[in-house]
Design an enzyme around this catalytic site. Structure first.
Site, mmCIF file in Angstrom:
data_model
loop_
_atom_site.group_PDB
_atom_site.id
_atom_site.type_symbol
_atom_site.label_atom_id
_atom_site.label_comp_id
_atom_site.label_asym_id
_atom_site.label_seq_id
_atom_site.Cartn_x
_atom_site.Cartn_y
_atom_site.Cartn_z
ATOM 1 N N ASP A 30 0.850 -1.185 0.000
ATOM 2 C CA ASP A 30 0.000 0.000 0.000
ATOM 3 C C ASP A 30 0.891 1.244 0.000
ATOM 4 O O ASP A 30 1.882 1.317 0.727
ATOM 5 C CB ASP A 30 -0.915 -0.003 1.234
ATOM 6 C CG ASP A 30 -2.062 0.979 1.095
ATOM 7 O OD1 ASP A 30 -3.215 0.535 0.984
ATOM 8 O OD2 ASP A 30 -1.801 2.207 1.097
ATOM 9 N N ILE A 31 0.513 2.221 -0.814
ATOM 10 C CA ILE A 31 1.333 3.431 -0.973
ATOM 11 C C ILE A 31 1.277 4.324 0.275
ATOM 12 O O ILE A 31 2.170 5.144 0.493
ATOM 13 C CB ILE A 31 0.861 4.206 -2.225
ATOM 14 C CG1 ILE A 31 1.956 5.059 -2.811
ATOM 15 C CG2 ILE A 31 -0.380 5.029 -1.952
ATOM 16 C CD1 ILE A 31 1.630 5.616 -4.192
ATOM 17 N N ASN A 86 -12.827 -2.933 2.818
ATOM 18 C CA ASN A 86 -13.701 -1.769 2.966
ATOM 19 C C ASN A 86 -14.793 -1.813 1.902
ATOM 20 O O ASN A 86 -14.516 -2.069 0.725
ATOM 21 C CB ASN A 86 -12.893 -0.471 2.835
ATOM 22 C CG ASN A 86 -12.000 -0.232 4.032
ATOM 23 O OD1 ASN A 86 -12.367 -0.541 5.164
ATOM 24 N ND2 ASN A 86 -10.811 0.303 3.795
ATOM 25 N N GLY A 92 -15.042 4.025 4.147
ATOM 26 C CA GLY A 92 -13.983 4.829 3.537
ATOM 27 C C GLY A 92 -13.368 4.199 2.306
ATOM 28 O O GLY A 92 -12.217 4.474 1.972
ATOM 29 N N GLN A 93 -14.138 3.365 1.606
ATOM 30 C CA GLN A 93 -13.602 2.773 0.368
ATOM 31 C C GLN A 93 -13.286 3.888 -0.632
ATOM 32 O O GLN A 93 -14.132 4.756 -0.890
ATOM 33 C CB GLN A 93 -14.613 1.790 -0.237
ATOM 34 C CG GLN A 93 -14.070 1.035 -1.444
ATOM 35 C CD GLN A 93 -15.065 -0.001 -1.998
ATOM 36 O OE1 GLN A 93 -16.205 -0.076 -1.563
ATOM 37 N NE2 GLN A 93 -14.607 -0.783 -2.949
ATOM 38 N N HIS A 99 -10.619 -5.245 -3.056
ATOM 39 C CA HIS A 99 -9.264 -5.596 -2.619
ATOM 40 C C HIS A 99 -9.284 -5.920 -1.141
ATOM 41 O O HIS A 99 -10.130 -5.426 -0.391
ATOM 42 C CB HIS A 99 -8.283 -4.456 -2.911
ATOM 43 C CG HIS A 99 -8.738 -3.124 -2.389
ATOM 44 N ND1 HIS A 99 -9.704 -2.372 -3.027
ATOM 45 C CD2 HIS A 99 -8.390 -2.435 -1.287
ATOM 46 C CE1 HIS A 99 -9.914 -1.264 -2.338
ATOM 47 N NE2 HIS A 99 -9.133 -1.281 -1.268
ATOM 48 N N HIS A 101 -7.166 -5.659 2.267
ATOM 49 C CA HIS A 101 -6.017 -5.072 2.966
ATOM 50 C C HIS A 101 -5.404 -6.154 3.861
ATOM 51 O O HIS A 101 -6.132 -6.876 4.549
ATOM 52 C CB HIS A 101 -6.458 -3.919 3.865
ATOM 53 C CG HIS A 101 -6.976 -2.720 3.134
ATOM 54 N ND1 HIS A 101 -6.200 -1.612 2.875
ATOM 55 C CD2 HIS A 101 -8.196 -2.453 2.609
ATOM 56 C CE1 HIS A 101 -6.934 -0.707 2.218
ATOM 57 N NE2 HIS A 101 -8.146 -1.200 2.053
#
Ligand code: AMP
Ligand code: ZN
Length: 113
Positions: A30-31, A86, A92-93, A99, A101
């Site tokens: 994750d960035i 999410n 908060g998607q 995907h 997490h």
């Protein structure tokens, strides 16, 4: 799908740090990590929500869930980990390609922030 960030990452059009890839999924860093280790397991077929998941999509998600624990060392899962999916606004998607997490590498609290 056009204009989907994760479809572009899967297609190699946007760079990402790949931890794992096969015909079904890609796992990237994750960035903007929310834990010491934070990865995203992204099924290669585009769909947005669990509510829209086809039987074939469900097979892909199940393969993701089977694969993740086999990558214990690569993803730092030895002391435990958390998976989060999410769904929609309240969660908060922000990327509308389903995907998972993968959070690990630290003790985690339980309260939604
Ligand atoms: P969500 O909010 O559940 O839709 O998760 C989207 C995640 O994608 C967030 O944790 C972002 O930090 C992450 N993200 C956004 N852009 C990128 C990118 N280019 N490479 C890797 N992760 C990203
Ligand atoms: Zn997509």
């Amino acid at each position: 799908m056009k204009d989907c960030l994760f479809c572009k990452i899967i297609a190699g059009e946007i760079p990402a740090t790949k931890m794992y890839e096969d015909a079904d999924m890609i796992i990237i860093k994750d960035i903007d990590p929310k834990a010491k280790n934070h990865f995203l397991c992204i099924p290669k077929r585009h769909f947005k929500l669990l509510a829209e998941m086809s039987e074939d999509d469900a097979v892909l998600v199940s393969r993701c869930l089977k694969k993740i624990p086999t990558l214990e060392k690569e993803l730092g899962l030895e002391n435990g980990y958390r998976l989060v999916i999410n769904q929609g606004d309240d969660a908060g998607q922000t990327v509308f390609h389903l995907h998972i997490h993968i959070l690990s590498g630290q003790k985690m609290g339980w309260t939604p922030a």
